[in-house]
Design an enzyme around this catalytic site. Structure first.
Site, PDB file in Angstrom:
ATOM      1  N   CYS A   1      56.104  34.178  32.338  1.00 16.27           N
ATOM      2  CA  CYS A   1      55.699  33.855  33.725  1.00 16.27           C
ATOM      3  C   CYS A   1      56.775  33.090  34.483  1.00 16.27           C
ATOM      4  O   CYS A   1      56.725  33.008  35.706  1.00 16.27           O
ATOM      5  CB  CYS A   1      54.410  33.047  33.726  1.00 16.27           C
ATOM      6  SG  CYS A   1      53.089  33.833  32.826  1.00 16.27           S
TER       7      CYS A   1
ATOM      8  N   HIS B   1      53.089  29.002  40.096  1.00 14.22           N
ATOM      9  CA  HIS B   1      52.658  30.197  39.376  1.00 14.22           C
ATOM     10  C   HIS B   1      51.138  30.330  39.504  1.00 14.22           C
ATOM     11  O   HIS B   1      50.403  29.357  39.312  1.00 14.22           O
ATOM     12  CB  HIS B   1      53.076  30.060  37.915  1.00 14.22           C
ATOM     13  CG  HIS B   1      52.538  31.140  37.039  1.00 14.22           C
ATOM     14  ND1 HIS B   1      52.544  32.460  37.411  1.00 14.22           N
ATOM     15  CD2 HIS B   1      51.967  31.090  35.801  1.00 14.22           C
ATOM     16  CE1 HIS B   1      52.006  33.189  36.436  1.00 14.22           C
ATOM     17  NE2 HIS B   1      51.648  32.372  35.462  1.00 14.22           N
TER      18      HIS B   1
ATOM     19  N   ASN C   1      46.558  36.425  37.333  1.00 13.49           N
ATOM     20  CA  ASN C   1      47.879  36.027  36.841  1.00 13.49           C
ATOM     21  C   ASN C   1      48.740  37.284  36.654  1.00 13.49           C
ATOM     22  O   ASN C   1      48.465  38.092  35.769  1.00 13.49           O
ATOM     23  CB  ASN C   1      47.700  35.278  35.517  1.00 13.49           C
ATOM     24  CG  ASN C   1      49.004  34.838  34.896  1.00 13.49           C
ATOM     25  OD1 ASN C   1      50.093  35.228  35.343  1.00 13.49           O
ATOM     26  ND2 ASN C   1      48.907  34.027  33.858  1.00 13.49           N
TER      27      ASN C   1
END
Ligand code: COA
Length: 329
Positions: free
Chosen positions: A112, A256, A286
């Site tokens: 990520c 994020h 996500n």
């Protein structure tokens, strides 16, 4: 002189998977997902849509924005954990789709945090080598192919998508800003926290690994949560202090987009007003390496940013890896 973002683009697949859809697939509820994660829906790529296809669409939009041609690109970097194939790189496959044959191409794997890592690495390459004048960075994921759709602990969290930026070296006297400071960090002793156990050289694919569902993402959610909040906040403080910028001067914090509670907790630790914290996790879930750059593109395209604004990016992911970049627009 600064290395500046001169164009952004993003793409998410058309197919929407809602929390109510997931209620029919696993033992979960819209209420549980919303309150624990903030996610309402996510996008899912079609079977014949690879990461390079999503990357291509985001890249074309970023190049149109920047008004550049594929031949102008000197570098293409794709941040992803869901490459089209184990080899060659998705960046090379994308290069052939774009017909951008003047570019050097490689993939970067920092989960990520991949887009943030890519920004810092490309910034360093462009600063030191005058032959790199324009670069394309993409964060892209087809996480739906790594998701165990029978595991309620993880399948509610992830989605697919791509975001892209074009970077250019600017040397004019009116060119302010660029990437002011970056912090990249890792702690491999936590490599078991978020992982895809099989399919690599440690445990190659076999009928047994498939039977045991070892090709899907697994995660220790609570442990990840605690580490993520602390490390992202510290990384942000680090870049702000090195650039001598106060948090009150920041126009946007783009964290994020993994979980709304994590995002709120990071914002609170940094003492930044909630209206300056960008959130789109409710729409996409996500999307790993794509999440920060999709959000950045949304901010740019909706005119929520002006020249000279400070933008703070932060992310956290498997590895574990984390980091922050402070940009001046
Ligand atoms: N629907 C309903 N119940 C669920 C569920 C779901 N989709 N997923 C898990 N549960 C259950 C668990 O089985 C557990 O039940 P039990 O108490 O009977 O064992 C209960 O809900 C609580 O689970 P817990 O893990 O304590 O929930 P949580 O509040 O920690 O939330 C996460 C779970 C995954 C949402 C949260 O830990 C998280 O977001 N972690 C970070 C994940 C992340 O962002 N990772 C990516 C970083 S890049």
């Amino acid at each position: 002189m600064g290395i500046k973002i001169i164009g952004t683009g993003s793409y998410v697949p058309d197919k929407v998977l809602t929390n109510h859809d997931l209620e029919k697939m696993v033992d979960t509820s819209d209420e549980w997902i919303r309150t624990r994660t903030g996610i309402v829906e996510r996008r899912i790529a079609s079977d014949n849509e690879a990461s390079s296809d999503m990357a291509y669409k985001a890249s074309v939009r970023a190049m149109e924005f920047a008004r550049i041609k594929p031949d102008d690109l000197d570098l293409i970097v794709v941040a992803t954990i869901t490459s089209d194939r184990i080899t060659p790189s998705t960046a090379c496959i994308l290069q052939s789709k774009l017909k951008a044959y003047n570019a050097a191409c490689f993939d970067l794997q920092a989960a990520c945090t991949g887009f943030l890592y890519s920004l810092e690495i490309v910034n360093a390459l462009m600063s030191t080598n005058p032959t790199y004048r324009k670069a394309l960075i993409i964060g892209v994921e087809k996480l739906s192919m790594l998701t165990d759709w029978k595991d309620r602990n993880t399948c509610v969290l992830f989605g697919d998508g791509a975001g892209a930026v074009i970077l250019e070296k600017r040397a004019g006297k009116h060119d302010i800003g660029g990437i002011l400071a970056s912090k990249l960090a890792s702690n491999g002793s936590y490599n078991d926290l978020i992982k895809v156990p099989a399919g690599g050289s440690a445990i190659p694919t076999s009928p047994e690994t498939i039977k045991k569902r070892m090709h899907y993402l697994s995660m220790e959610g609570q442990e990840v949560f605690k580490l993520a909040v602390n490390e992202m906040a510290k990384a942000c403080q680090d870049v702000l202090s090195r650039a001598k910028v106060d948090i009150s001067e920041v126009r946007w914090l783009i964290p994020h987009q993994a979980n709304l509670r994590i995002i709120h907790a990071v914002g609170k630790k940094l003492e930044i007003p909630s209206e300056k914290v960008y959130i789109n996790v409710h729409m996409y879930g996500n999307t790993s390496a794509a999440s920060v750059v999709i959000a950045l593109d949304e901010i740019v395209r909706t005119g929520k940013i002006d020249r000279g604004d400070y933008v703070l990016l932060t992310a956290f992911g498997a590895g574990i890896t984390w980091g922050a970049n402070l940009l001046r627009w």
